[in-house]
Design an enzyme around this catalytic site. Structure first.
Site, short mmCIF file in Angstrom:
data_model
loop_
_atom_site.label_atom_id
_atom_site.label_comp_id
_atom_site.label_asym_id
_atom_site.label_seq_id
_atom_site.Cartn_x
_atom_site.Cartn_y
_atom_site.Cartn_z
N ASP A 43 0.86 -1.18 0.00
CA ASP A 43 0.00 0.00 0.00
C ASP A 43 0.90 1.24 0.00
OD1 ASP A 43 -2.09 1.93 0.71
OD2 ASP A 43 -3.24 0.22 1.42
N CYS A 83 -7.29 3.26 -2.02
CA CYS A 83 -7.16 1.80 -1.88
C CYS A 83 -8.14 0.97 -2.70
CB CYS A 83 -7.28 1.42 -0.41
SG CYS A 83 -6.03 2.19 0.64
N LYS A 131 -3.90 -7.90 2.79
CA LYS A 131 -4.85 -6.88 2.34
C LYS A 131 -5.24 -7.11 0.89
CE LYS A 131 -5.67 -1.90 2.46
NZ LYS A 131 -5.15 -0.59 2.90
N HIS A 252 -4.10 25.33 -6.48
CA HIS A 252 -5.32 25.00 -7.22
C HIS A 252 -6.45 24.77 -6.21
CE1 HIS A 252 -8.14 22.53 -9.57
NE2 HIS A 252 -7.60 23.07 -10.65
N ASP A 314 -0.85 -0.18 -4.60
CA ASP A 314 -2.14 0.35 -5.05
C ASP A 314 -2.06 1.83 -5.42
OD1 ASP A 314 -1.81 1.20 -2.43
OD2 ASP A 314 -3.84 0.68 -1.78
N HIS A 315 -1.16 2.57 -4.78
CA HIS A 315 -0.96 3.99 -5.06
C HIS A 315 0.30 4.42 -4.32
CE1 HIS A 315 -2.52 4.51 -1.02
NE2 HIS A 315 -3.64 3.87 -1.39
#
EC number: 3.1.6.1
Length: 556
Positions: A43, A83, A131, A252, A314-315
């Site tokens: 993760d 996730c 996970k 932004h 996942d990221h």
């Protein structure tokens, strides 16, 4: 850890002796029994740490081992930087707007046919540990409500302030106990598996995701970067880069909303930022060690030369870049993921610059097994980028496009967000494409993504926007998510009945909410009854500090 280092050296030697000549690799994959596959997915791992110069900041011996003896994808991206939606894309091979996994609560149906299910039907032994998190129904109530109400015209801190926590023990290796337990289970399964049939093993790690912060309210947020001296010593403090920040007024509008809800708009000293980043890198080092345990176990069991090992995440993790932690952003720290492959038929010491993404995992798995690919997948087999590795001629018939798509529809961002990454460009569009200004970055000249050049290069911006719209009708998707959020919130509100005011006041935003609960309940009621854009007026801040009011932003 001399014993492990000696074993690693022996693994290197064994691989060198067993590696086939380049011209024979493809033939070997086609003739021999289909290879085993082990996928380790962590993760929150920043993919830029797997190659230079990012790899200089922390010792990652097993990722470096995979890089030397396998293939590294230099531009691998998540399809949604959170996730459950990300993992739904990885297990389905479909973009997020196709899975409709809009937030951490909404994923795939539990009976969805994944690549692992198909491999099992074709004779593979299969097992998952740790996970997984790609099906619907998980994560806290707070996480869901925050995602549903991102369209509401208020601004509340939803996370604890990012902090560090050190175990002052130079001998403490096993910090993330649950991950180590799952790693042990995976190794035990490898010891007992039937070696006469191919197998596919998945190990999901929670690290280097930040740890829970109990002060954050219901089910806690996770804003604590936690490690031991053992892992912190693997970090080169002098190599840690302190990220540049825009001022709050220059940010932004969606970035400002993200930074505020993540509790990052206050003052941070340079030492605080450096420590948060150092602790995160130490957590990455512990993650690398678990990957290493799997590699070493395969070697001990004489399975390494028969097994394709894949490592990804996942990221990423912002780790205070752009004044944020966590993910939920299209900046590189959040969306750039590690992707390395090693094993029979996989080229050694190869770095692939092509843009790839997690939807490519599904067709890659089937390609490794020689299984025909189903139609209408969003991804493409990675083996076709290795030229001599694909055993599936069908995979070559599909032309890989020179772009990847990532999208985000969850909490901590008050507009649906879409990223098109192609060549040197990163184009980010929001909501309906008109009410929120887009972003354009030239990563070859601005790798830190500090200068939005969308208005400076209108022709490029228009061209990339047209390309994005040809891939996904993003204004329509944004409208669907907006409607979904309202419907889900109304159902949840009805389910808690008379307890509504008490329950909503004690979610993770409780510290801000309880200063003026009536104001925030009224803001939600206005959102529920309004037919026009809910963010036509600027959200109201929950504290009276010097931060600017959030600029106008429309969420889809």
């Amino acid at each position: 850890m001399p014993a492990m280092l000696l074993l690693l050296v022996s693994v290197v030697a064994a691989l060198a002796l067993a590696a086939p000549a380049p011209r024979t690799q493809k033939k070997r994959m086609q003739v021999n029994q289909a290879p085993n596959v082990v996928l380790v997915a962590s993760d929150s791992f920043d993919g830029r740490l797997t190659f230079q110069p990012g790899s200089q900041v922390v010792k990652l011996p097993f990722i470096n081992f995979m890089r030397a003896h396998g293939t590294t994808f230099l531009n691998a991206y998540t399809n949604s930087p959170i996730c459950c939606p990300s993992r739904a894309a990885m297990w389905s091979g479909l973009f997020t707007h196709l899975t409709e996994s809009w937030n951490n609560f909404k994923g795939l149906d539990p009976n969805y046919t994944t690549w692992m299910d198909i491999m099992e039907k074709h004779g593979y032994q299969t097992q998952k540990f740790g996970k997984v998190d790609y099906t619907s129904g998980h994560h806290s109530i707070s996480n869901r409500v925050e995602a549903w109400t991102r369209d509401v015209a208020f601004l509340l801190r939803q996370e604890g302030r990012p902090i560090i926590n050190l175990i002052p023990d130079k001998n403490r290796r096993r910090v993330m106990t649950k991950d180590w337990q799952n790693t042990d289970k995976a190794i035990e399964w490898l010891r007992q598996v039937n070696y006469t049939k191919p197998f596919v093993l998945y190990l999901g790690l929670n690290l280097p995701h930040p740890y829970p912060s109990p002060s954050s309210g219901e089910n806690f947020g996770s804003s604590t970067f936690h490690t031991s001296l053992y892992w912190l010593e693997k970090v080169a403090y002098d190599a840690i880069k302190i990220p540049k920040w825009l001022t709050l007024s220059q940010m932004h509008p969606v970035d400002f909303y993200s930074s505020y809800t993540k509790n990052c708009t206050g003052k941070f000293t340079e030492n605080e930022i450096k420590n948060i980043r150092a602790f995160y890198y130490a957590m990455c080092a512990e993650t690398d060690a678990m990957l290493g345990e799997i590699i070493l176990a395969l070697h001990k069991l004489d399975l390494l030369q028969k097994t394709i090992v894949i490592y990804t995440s996942d990221h990423g993790e912002m780790a205070m870049e752009h004044r944020q932690f966590y993910k939920m952003s299209m900046y590189e720290a959040s969306v750039h993921v590690p992707l390395l492959m090693m094993g029979p038929g996989i080229k050694a010491n190869l770095q692939v610059p092509s843009v790839v993404s997690l939807v490519d995992i599904y067709p890659t798995m089937l390609d490794i097994a020689g299984i025909a690919l189903p139609p209408n997948l969003s991804g493409y087999s990675l083996l076709t980028l290795l030229s001599n590795a694909s055993a599936n001629e069908q995979a070559f018939k599909f032309h890989r496009p020179p772009w990847i798509l990532s999208e985000f529809h969850g909490c901590n961002a008050n507009a649906s967000t879409y990223m098109l990454r192609t060549g040197q460009w990163k184009y980010i569009a929001y909501a309906d494409g008109a009410s929120v200004q887009p972003q354009l970055f030239d990563l070859s000249l601005d790798p830190d993504e500090l200068t939005n050049i969308a208005t400076e290069f209108p022709e490029i911006t228009y061209s990339l926007d047209q390309k994005l719209r040809s891939i996904v009708n993003y204004p329509k998707v944004s409208a669907s998510v907006h409607q979904y959020n309202k419907e889900q919130f109304i159902m949840w509100k009805q389910s808690v009945g008379q307890n509504y005011s008490n329950v909503i006041a004690h979610l993770r935003w409780h510290q801000d909410w309880q200063r003026d609960p009536r104001k925030y309940e009224n803001a939600i009621q206005h959102w529920l009854t309004a037919h026009s854009s809910p963010l036509a007026s600027s959200p109201t801040q929950s504290t009276s500090g010097s931060q600017p009011t959030l600029p106008q932003s429309t969420s889809g």
